[in-house]
Design a protein around this motif. Structure first.
Motif, PDB file in Angstrom:
ATOM      1  N   GLU A 102     -10.096  -1.211 -10.322  1.00 28.43           N
ATOM      2  CA  GLU A 102     -11.325  -1.234  -9.800  1.00 28.43           C
ATOM      3  C   GLU A 102     -11.752  -2.611  -9.457  1.00 28.43           C
ATOM      4  OE1 GLU A 102     -13.970   1.336 -12.013  1.00 28.43           O
ATOM      5  OE2 GLU A 102     -12.310   2.892 -12.032  1.00 28.43           O
ATOM      6  N   VAL A 103     -12.132  -2.675  -8.055  1.00 25.27           N
ATOM      7  CA  VAL A 103     -12.647  -3.984  -7.846  1.00 25.27           C
ATOM      8  C   VAL A 103     -14.254  -3.939  -7.639  1.00 25.27           C
ATOM      9  CG1 VAL A 103     -12.467  -6.089  -6.083  1.00 25.27           C
ATOM     10  CG2 VAL A 103     -10.517  -4.523  -6.755  1.00 25.27           C
ATOM     11  N   ASN A 104     -15.074  -4.672  -8.352  1.00 30.66           N
ATOM     12  CA  ASN A 104     -16.504  -4.516  -8.351  1.00 30.66           C
ATOM     13  C   ASN A 104     -16.995  -2.982  -8.406  1.00 30.66           C
ATOM     14  OD1 ASN A 104     -16.347  -7.374  -7.771  1.00 30.66           O
ATOM     15  ND2 ASN A 104     -17.218  -7.256  -5.871  1.00 30.66           N
ATOM     16  N   GLY A 105     -16.121  -2.460  -9.315  1.00 30.32           N
ATOM     17  CA  GLY A 105     -16.548  -1.059  -9.947  1.00 30.32           C
ATOM     18  C   GLY A 105     -16.079   0.052  -8.773  1.00 30.32           C
ATOM     19  N   ARG A 106     -15.490  -0.416  -7.728  1.00 31.97           N
ATOM     20  CA  ARG A 106     -14.758   0.385  -6.858  1.00 31.97           C
ATOM     21  C   ARG A 106     -13.348   0.874  -7.173  1.00 31.97           C
ATOM     22  NH1 ARG A 106     -17.741   2.161  -2.462  1.00 31.97           N
ATOM     23  NH2 ARG A 106     -19.868   1.254  -2.254  1.00 31.97           N
ATOM     24  N   PRO A 107     -12.828   1.955  -6.972  1.00 34.22           N
ATOM     25  CA  PRO A 107     -11.582   2.213  -7.109  1.00 34.22           C
ATOM     26  C   PRO A 107     -10.724   1.813  -6.085  1.00 34.22           C
ATOM     27  CG  PRO A 107     -12.464   4.051  -7.989  1.00 34.22           C
ATOM     28  CD  PRO A 107     -13.615   3.329  -7.166  1.00 34.22           C
ATOM     29  N   ARG A 108      -9.632   0.920  -6.147  1.00 32.56           N
ATOM     30  CA  ARG A 108      -9.004   0.332  -4.995  1.00 32.56           C
ATOM     31  C   ARG A 108      -7.518  -0.013  -5.213  1.00 32.56           C
ATOM     32  NH1 ARG A 108     -12.976  -1.725  -1.043  1.00 32.56           N
ATOM     33  NH2 ARG A 108     -10.936  -2.014   0.104  1.00 32.56           N
ATOM     34  N   LEU A 109      -6.645  -0.220  -4.298  1.00 35.76           N
ATOM     35  CA  LEU A 109      -5.422  -0.823  -4.287  1.00 35.76           C
ATOM     36  C   LEU A 109      -5.628  -2.318  -4.307  1.00 35.76           C
ATOM     37  CD1 LEU A 109      -3.306   1.460  -2.067  1.00 35.76           C
ATOM     38  CD2 LEU A 109      -3.550   1.662  -4.546  1.00 35.76           C
ATOM     39  N   LEU A 110      -5.075  -2.937  -5.458  1.00 32.07           N
ATOM     40  CA  LEU A 110      -5.336  -4.413  -5.477  1.00 32.07           C
ATOM     41  C   LEU A 110      -4.707  -5.029  -4.119  1.00 32.07           C
ATOM     42  CD1 LEU A 110      -4.866  -5.403  -9.236  1.00 32.07           C
ATOM     43  CD2 LEU A 110      -6.860  -4.835  -7.827  1.00 32.07           C
ATOM     44  N   CYS A 111      -3.637  -4.487  -3.722  1.00 31.70           N
ATOM     45  CA  CYS A 111      -2.845  -5.104  -2.718  1.00 31.70           C
ATOM     46  C   CYS A 111      -3.362  -4.803  -1.277  1.00 31.70           C
ATOM     47  CB  CYS A 111      -1.211  -4.612  -2.832  1.00 31.70           C
ATOM     48  SG  CYS A 111      -0.845  -2.913  -2.298  1.00 31.70           S
ATOM     49  N   GLY A 165       0.882  -1.266   0.035  1.00 31.08           N
ATOM     50  CA  GLY A 165      -0.028   0.048  -0.067  1.00 31.08           C
ATOM     51  C   GLY A 165       0.663   1.236  -0.195  1.00 31.08           C
ATOM     52  N   LYS A 166       1.791   1.382  -0.317  1.00 34.36           N
ATOM     53  CA  LYS A 166       2.946   2.398  -0.534  1.00 34.36           C
ATOM     54  C   LYS A 166       3.268   2.981  -1.612  1.00 34.36           C
ATOM     55  CE  LYS A 166       2.410   3.519   3.761  1.00 34.36           C
ATOM     56  NZ  LYS A 166       1.166   4.587   4.136  1.00 34.36           N
ATOM     57  N   CYS A 167       3.648   2.153  -2.836  1.00 30.88           N
ATOM     58  CA  CYS A 167       4.227   2.660  -4.110  1.00 30.88           C
ATOM     59  C   CYS A 167       3.020   3.251  -4.855  1.00 30.88           C
ATOM     60  CB  CYS A 167       4.649   1.420  -4.618  1.00 30.88           C
ATOM     61  SG  CYS A 167       3.607   0.303  -5.424  1.00 30.88           S
ATOM     62  N   GLY A 168       1.545   2.943  -4.749  1.00 32.09           N
ATOM     63  CA  GLY A 168       0.909   3.371  -5.570  1.00 32.09           C
ATOM     64  C   GLY A 168       0.525   2.893  -6.889  1.00 32.09           C
ATOM     65  N   SER A 169       1.105   1.777  -7.172  1.00 30.71           N
ATOM     66  CA  SER A 169       1.218   0.937  -8.550  1.00 30.71           C
ATOM     67  C   SER A 169      -0.168   0.135  -8.801  1.00 30.71           C
ATOM     68  CB  SER A 169       2.330   0.216  -8.743  1.00 30.71           C
ATOM     69  OG  SER A 169       3.573   0.912  -8.365  1.00 30.71           O
ATOM     70  N   CYS A 170      -0.482  -0.319  -8.024  1.00 31.86           N
ATOM     71  CA  CYS A 170      -1.501  -1.394  -8.300  1.00 31.86           C
ATOM     72  C   CYS A 170      -3.012  -1.059  -8.346  1.00 31.86           C
ATOM     73  CB  CYS A 170      -1.328  -2.793  -7.230  1.00 31.86           C
ATOM     74  SG  CYS A 170      -1.989  -1.927  -5.591  1.00 31.86           S
ATOM     75  N   SER A 171      -3.188   0.426  -8.709  1.00 32.41           N
ATOM     76  CA  SER A 171      -4.451   0.813  -8.572  1.00 32.41           C
ATOM     77  C   SER A 171      -5.459   0.543  -9.723  1.00 32.41           C
ATOM     78  CB  SER A 171      -4.472   2.341  -8.828  1.00 32.41           C
ATOM     79  OG  SER A 171      -3.735   2.823  -7.611  1.00 32.41           O
ATOM     80  N   PRO A 191      -9.477  -2.270 -15.239  1.00 37.54           N
ATOM     81  CA  PRO A 191      -8.667  -1.230 -14.881  1.00 37.54           C
ATOM     82  C   PRO A 191      -9.308   0.185 -14.636  1.00 37.54           C
ATOM     83  CG  PRO A 191      -8.992  -1.748 -17.197  1.00 37.54           C
ATOM     84  CD  PRO A 191      -9.918  -2.663 -16.343  1.00 37.54           C
ATOM     85  N   MET A 192      -8.444   1.047 -14.268  1.00 35.00           N
ATOM     86  CA  MET A 192      -9.066   2.340 -13.687  1.00 35.00           C
ATOM     87  C   MET A 192      -9.622   3.012 -15.193  1.00 35.00           C
ATOM     88  SD  MET A 192      -6.346   4.427 -11.287  1.00 35.00           S
ATOM     89  CE  MET A 192      -4.941   4.080 -12.158  1.00 35.00           C
ATOM     90  N   ARG A 193     -10.747   3.447 -14.862  1.00 31.63           N
ATOM     91  CA  ARG A 193     -11.620   4.122 -16.031  1.00 31.63           C
ATOM     92  C   ARG A 193     -11.238   5.152 -16.817  1.00 31.63           C
ATOM     93  NH1 ARG A 193     -17.911   4.424 -14.877  1.00 31.63           N
ATOM     94  NH2 ARG A 193     -18.105   6.347 -15.841  1.00 31.63           N
ATOM     95  N   THR A 194     -10.600   6.193 -16.063  1.00 33.57           N
ATOM     96  CA  THR A 194     -10.312   7.330 -16.488  1.00 33.57           C
ATOM     97  C   THR A 194      -9.276   7.521 -17.340  1.00 33.57           C
ATOM     98  OG1 THR A 194     -11.569   8.189 -14.544  1.00 33.57           O
ATOM     99  CG2 THR A 194     -10.035   9.655 -15.548  1.00 33.57           C
ATOM    100  N   PHE A 195      -8.195   6.509 -17.127  1.00 34.24           N
ATOM    101  CA  PHE A 195      -7.102   6.549 -18.052  1.00 34.24           C
ATOM    102  C   PHE A 195      -7.178   5.446 -19.213  1.00 34.24           C
ATOM    103  CE2 PHE A 195      -5.957   7.606 -13.611  1.00 34.24           C
ATOM    104  CZ  PHE A 195      -6.090   8.892 -13.565  1.00 34.24           C
ATOM    105  N   PRO A 196      -6.433   5.722 -20.226  1.00 41.53           N
ATOM    106  CA  PRO A 196      -6.428   5.058 -21.300  1.00 41.53           C
ATOM    107  C   PRO A 196      -5.704   3.591 -21.139  1.00 41.53           C
ATOM    108  CG  PRO A 196      -5.120   7.039 -22.004  1.00 41.53           C
ATOM    109  CD  PRO A 196      -5.554   7.139 -20.597  1.00 41.53           C
ATOM    110  N   VAL A 197      -6.231   2.455 -21.468  1.00 42.87           N
ATOM    111  CA  VAL A 197      -5.867   1.244 -21.177  1.00 42.87           C
ATOM    112  C   VAL A 197      -4.428   1.111 -22.051  1.00 42.87           C
ATOM    113  CG1 VAL A 197      -6.165  -1.310 -21.676  1.00 42.87           C
ATOM    114  CG2 VAL A 197      -7.918   0.042 -20.512  1.00 42.87           C
TER     115      VAL A 197
END
Ligand code: SF4
Ligand code: F3S
Ligand code: FES
Length: 248
Positions: A64-73, A56-62, A90-96
């Motif tokens: 969406e889990v069940n539609g909610r923005p989350r850190l996977l770790c 939960g410290k590098c901010g890399s694993c962002s 994947p996060m919806r706001t940024f291009p895949v």
């Protein structure tokens, strides 16, 4: 006791993609990132996911889990019942780029647009002592791990691609507020916040604050005080007169 969980994971690239179904073992104490790693190890070796610290410290694993923005770790599997289908997208706001990995360069662009810390030119090292309250104020904002979950969540850009040009998002409005409130920063950042970074587009929905894994009070401690400073200036009669006389 382990159990078999049902997962739906978005697979695709810039051309498009779809949710794919997986059944995968879950052990006690695991987080969603563990399950994604198990998928890579056993069923989908080319599944793309960005991660680094698993703490939960590098901010890399962002994502969406069940539609909610989350850190996977930081999302425990115990959050879900064993019969619940867990959907990871994947996060919806940024291009895949691919699968769960998005191109977050929008955020780097917005970071570059914030003028850096500007102390008085004649200030010498050791000349200034900061009050503890000032230190604590910026320390809260400095907890940011740049996961961009707040940027991903804010409706101003989440559903409006065309707002991206005019809106820096909560993370960078917070950075402007941090510098504006810094007792040693002599730059006036109020016009920048309002005119260039789109502070006026924020209608204080607080969704950014709700998803922040560092529990930073983005709206209450950065955005609202920044809005107050912008309004104070607008209604300050001296500033108003100055604008009338000199800014035609
Ligand atoms: Fe992530 Fe919070 Fe920083 Fe936004 S303010 S990027 S949600 S840590
Ligand atoms: Fe967006 Fe946060 Fe404002 S979600 S609208 S930046 S309060
Ligand atoms: Fe670093 Fe999740 S892997 S925050």
């Amino acid at each position: 006791m382990g159990y078999d969980a049902k997962f739906k994971v978005w697979r695709g690239d810039t051309e498009g993609g779809e949710l794919q179904d997986f059944t995968v073992l879950v052990n006690e104490g695991e987080v969603v990132l563990d399950i994604i790693h198990r998928l890579q190890a056993t069923q989908a070796p080319d599944l793309a996911v960005r991660w680094n610290c698993k703490a939960g410290k590098c901010g890399s694993c962002s994502a969406e889990v069940n539609g909610r923005p989350r850190l996977l770790c930081m999302t425990r599997m115990s959050t879900f019942t064993p019969d619940e289908v867990v959907t990871v997208t994947p996060m919806r706001t940024f291009p895949v780029i691919r699968d769960l990995v998005t191109d977050v360069s929008f955020n780097y662009q917005k970071a570059r647009e914030v003028p850096s810390f500007t102390p008085p030119v004649d200030l010498k090292p050791g000349d200034y002592r900061m009050q503890q309250a000032d230190v604590e104020r910026s320390q809260e904002f400095r907890k940011c791990i740049e996961c961009f979950l707040c940027q991903n969540t804010c409706h101003v850009v989440r559903d409006h691609e065309d707002n991206k040009q005019a809106f820096s998002g909560p993370r960078y409005l917070m950075r402007i507020a941090e510098l504006e409130m810094h007792p040693l920063d002599v730059a006036d950042r109020r016009d920048l916040a309002q005119e260039d970074a789109g502070l006026g587009l924020c209608n204080i929905t607080k969704c950014c604050t709700e998803v922040c894994p560092e529990h930073i009070k983005i709206t209450d401690n950065a955005l609202i005080p920044m809005k107050e400073r912008v309004v104070d200036r607008k209604y300050d009669p001296i500033v108003w007169l100055g604008n009338k006389l000199f800014r035609r």
